[in-house]
Design a protein around this motif. Structure first.
Motif, PDB file in Angstrom:
ATOM      1  N   THR A 153      62.347   4.467  30.357  1.00  0.00           N
ATOM      2  CA  THR A 153      61.444   5.070  31.075  1.00  0.00           C
ATOM      3  C   THR A 153      60.064   4.875  30.189  1.00  0.00           C
ATOM      4  O   THR A 153      60.076   5.670  29.207  1.00  0.00           O
ATOM      5  CB  THR A 153      61.560   6.302  31.638  1.00  0.00           C
ATOM      6  N   PRO A 154      59.039   4.057  30.268  1.00  0.00           N
ATOM      7  CA  PRO A 154      58.072   3.732  29.535  1.00  0.00           C
ATOM      8  C   PRO A 154      57.076   5.174  29.760  1.00  0.00           C
ATOM      9  O   PRO A 154      57.200   5.936  30.533  1.00  0.00           O
ATOM     10  CB  PRO A 154      57.005   2.609  30.352  1.00  0.00           C
ATOM     11  N   PHE A 155      56.378   5.514  28.595  1.00  0.00           N
ATOM     12  CA  PHE A 155      55.463   6.827  28.637  1.00  0.00           C
ATOM     13  C   PHE A 155      54.332   6.656  27.608  1.00  0.00           C
ATOM     14  O   PHE A 155      54.357   5.520  26.540  1.00  0.00           O
ATOM     15  CB  PHE A 155      56.374   8.212  28.130  1.00  0.00           C
ATOM     16  N   LEU A 156      53.297   7.163  27.861  1.00  0.00           N
ATOM     17  CA  LEU A 156      52.232   7.367  27.147  1.00  0.00           C
ATOM     18  C   LEU A 156      52.139   8.717  26.371  1.00  0.00           C
ATOM     19  O   LEU A 156      52.495   9.719  26.865  1.00  0.00           O
ATOM     20  CB  LEU A 156      50.990   7.176  27.931  1.00  0.00           C
ATOM     21  N   LYS A 157      51.930   8.505  25.151  1.00  0.00           N
ATOM     22  CA  LYS A 157      51.596   9.880  24.231  1.00  0.00           C
ATOM     23  C   LYS A 157      50.050   9.813  23.673  1.00  0.00           C
ATOM     24  O   LYS A 157      49.879   8.910  23.056  1.00  0.00           O
ATOM     25  CB  LYS A 157      52.602   9.875  23.241  1.00  0.00           C
ATOM     26  N   ARG A 158      49.579  10.781  23.770  1.00  0.00           N
ATOM     27  CA  ARG A 158      48.159  11.151  23.348  1.00  0.00           C
ATOM     28  C   ARG A 158      48.152  11.708  21.901  1.00  0.00           C
ATOM     29  O   ARG A 158      48.930  12.513  21.572  1.00  0.00           O
ATOM     30  CB  ARG A 158      47.364  11.981  24.088  1.00  0.00           C
ATOM     31  N   GLY A 159      47.331  10.916  20.980  1.00  0.00           N
ATOM     32  CA  GLY A 159      47.164  11.480  19.810  1.00  0.00           C
ATOM     33  C   GLY A 159      46.548  12.593  19.389  1.00  0.00           C
ATOM     34  O   GLY A 159      45.638  12.908  20.304  1.00  0.00           O
ATOM     35  N   ARG A 160      46.415  13.090  18.129  1.00  0.00           N
ATOM     36  CA  ARG A 160      45.369  13.785  17.704  1.00  0.00           C
ATOM     37  C   ARG A 160      44.171  13.281  16.927  1.00  0.00           C
ATOM     38  O   ARG A 160      44.509  12.364  16.095  1.00  0.00           O
ATOM     39  CB  ARG A 160      45.797  14.826  16.580  1.00  0.00           C
ATOM     40  N   THR A 161      42.990  13.612  17.062  1.00  0.00           N
ATOM     41  CA  THR A 161      41.875  13.218  16.339  1.00  0.00           C
ATOM     42  C   THR A 161      41.553  14.138  15.306  1.00  0.00           C
ATOM     43  O   THR A 161      41.436  15.314  15.619  1.00  0.00           O
ATOM     44  CB  THR A 161      40.871  12.481  17.169  1.00  0.00           C
ATOM     45  N   PHE A 162      40.715  13.759  14.286  1.00  0.00           N
ATOM     46  CA  PHE A 162      40.405  14.529  13.177  1.00  0.00           C
ATOM     47  C   PHE A 162      38.644  14.279  13.001  1.00  0.00           C
ATOM     48  O   PHE A 162      38.158  13.228  13.484  1.00  0.00           O
ATOM     49  CB  PHE A 162      40.971  14.308  12.005  1.00  0.00           C
ATOM     50  N   ASN A 163      37.876  15.319  12.452  1.00  0.00           N
ATOM     51  CA  ASN A 163      36.664  15.065  12.171  1.00  0.00           C
ATOM     52  C   ASN A 163      36.269  15.002  10.916  1.00  0.00           C
ATOM     53  O   ASN A 163      35.564  16.147  10.287  1.00  0.00           O
ATOM     54  CB  ASN A 163      35.901  15.995  13.436  1.00  0.00           C
TER      55      ASN A 163
END
Length: 161
Positions: free
Chosen positions: A7-17
């Motif tokens: 089952t396709p899925f989308l995973k959102r990542g973490r961003t850094f500053n």
């Protein structure tokens, strides 16, 4: 051998500053902008589409202005020695030679995509990191990277019987 369903899925990542320097040499440690981890343990021959987007806001003032940023996408497994550079990109804004700019403020969108199809990689999870490996500036009054986003879309290759 049992065929696994996908089952396709989308995973959102973490961003850094991170604090961005005026110059960064390739011999220095890279600056990590974002990372995303996906679990591929139950998938048969998955493909991971990694997408990074950002806005680079900068001000130029002076002779021969230049902003050059080199990015790379790295895939890491549970074994740190297995880290692999998948792709490199360059963002370059440079005025013509012997050009003086009085004051230029701009906002440039950047989108980087990479599709990683995995055949024989045996691991539970993969971490994709977007890094800056080199920065070269000249006559750049200021610059920043804003509205960063990293995501991974996981699909599986369809296999004919």
């Amino acid at each position: 051998m049992e065929n696994k369903t996908c089952t396709p899925f989308l995973k959102r990542g973490r961003t850094f500053n991170p604090v961005l320097p005026d110059q960064l040499a390739r011999s220095e440690p890279p600056i990590v902008l974002a990372e995303v981890t996906v679990d591929v343990s139950d998938l048969d021959r998955p493909c991971v589409l990694v997408k990074f987007s950002e806005f680079i806001q900068f001000s130029l003032l002076g002779l021969n202005p230049k902003l050059d940023i080199f990015y790379r996408l790295v895939r890491k497994t549970n074994q740190p020695e297995d880290a692999q550079i998948l792709q490199e990109w360059e963002f370059l804004f440079e005025a013509a030679q012997v050009t003086e700019i009085a004051n230029l403020d701009t906002n440039q969108p950047t989108v980087l995509n990479f599709c990683d199809c995995l055949e024989d990689l045996h691991t539970d999870s993969l971490t994709y990191s977007l890094e800056i490996v080199e920065i070269v500036t000249n006559s750049v009054k200021s610059y920043s990277i804003m509205n960063k986003s990293l995501s991974a879309t996981v699909i599986c290759e369809e296999v004919s019987p």
